[in-house]
Design an enzyme around this catalytic site. Structure first.
Site, PDB file in Angstrom:
ATOM      1  N   ILE A   1      20.429  -6.487   9.812  1.00  0.00           N
ATOM      2  CA  ILE A   1      21.802  -7.020   9.751  1.00  0.00           C
ATOM      3  C   ILE A   1      22.150  -7.387   8.307  1.00  0.00           C
ATOM      4  CG2 ILE A   1      23.290  -8.952  10.449  1.00  0.00           C
ATOM      5  CD1 ILE A   1      21.682  -8.899  13.148  1.00  0.00           C
ATOM      6  N   HIS A   2      21.208  -7.994   7.622  1.00  0.00           N
ATOM      7  CA  HIS A   2      21.395  -8.361   6.215  1.00  0.00           C
ATOM      8  C   HIS A   2      21.651  -7.114   5.373  1.00  0.00           C
ATOM      9  CE1 HIS A   2      20.793 -10.639   2.519  1.00  0.00           C
ATOM     10  NE2 HIS A   2      19.846  -9.793   2.154  1.00  0.00           N
ATOM     11  N   ALA A   3      20.884  -6.060   5.625  1.00  0.00           N
ATOM     12  CA  ALA A   3      21.045  -4.814   4.873  1.00  0.00           C
ATOM     13  C   ALA A   3      22.421  -4.200   5.118  1.00  0.00           C
ATOM     14  CB  ALA A   3      19.943  -3.830   5.273  1.00  0.00           C
TER      15      ALA A   3
END
Length: 106
Positions: free
Chosen positions: A77-79
């Site tokens: 999700i961060h990526a």
């Protein structure tokens, strides 16, 4: 996809997205100084980095399309968040460079 390959794809998204944003920030600083051609060259470099980020993302999407489960994690999700921010930042940087170019031309 094995865990190592998944992590490599995720890190590719993060690294290349970050590189895209850094090139765009440098492009804006150059445009602010009136160095429009140099700013446009930085945008070209940002676009190349963005293509690399998309390659990482496409690998993950292709895997999912083949029916192979991609585990959704906070890191993934961060990526994805980094990628979306890089795309938005690149688009805004291009618009701002055009504005600086118009201002310089007047």
């Amino acid at each position: 996809m094995e865990e190592t390959a998944l992590l490599e794809s995720i890190m590719g998204l993060i690294v290349h997205s970050g590189h895209t944003k850094s090139e765009c920030m440098e492009a804006l600083q150059l445009a602010k100084k009136g160095q429009i051609d140099a700013a446009k060259e930085k945008i070209k470099l940002a676009n190349k980095a963005l293509i690399e980020a998309h390659h990482s993302q496409t690998g993950l999407i292709s895997q999912e399309a083949r029916g192979e489960k991609v585990e959704v994690s906070m890191l993934l999700i961060h990526a994805q968040d980094h990628l979306m921010n890089a795309i938005t930042f690149r688009d805004l940087a291009q618009e701002m460079i055009e504005l600086y170019e118009r201002i310089k031309g007047e």
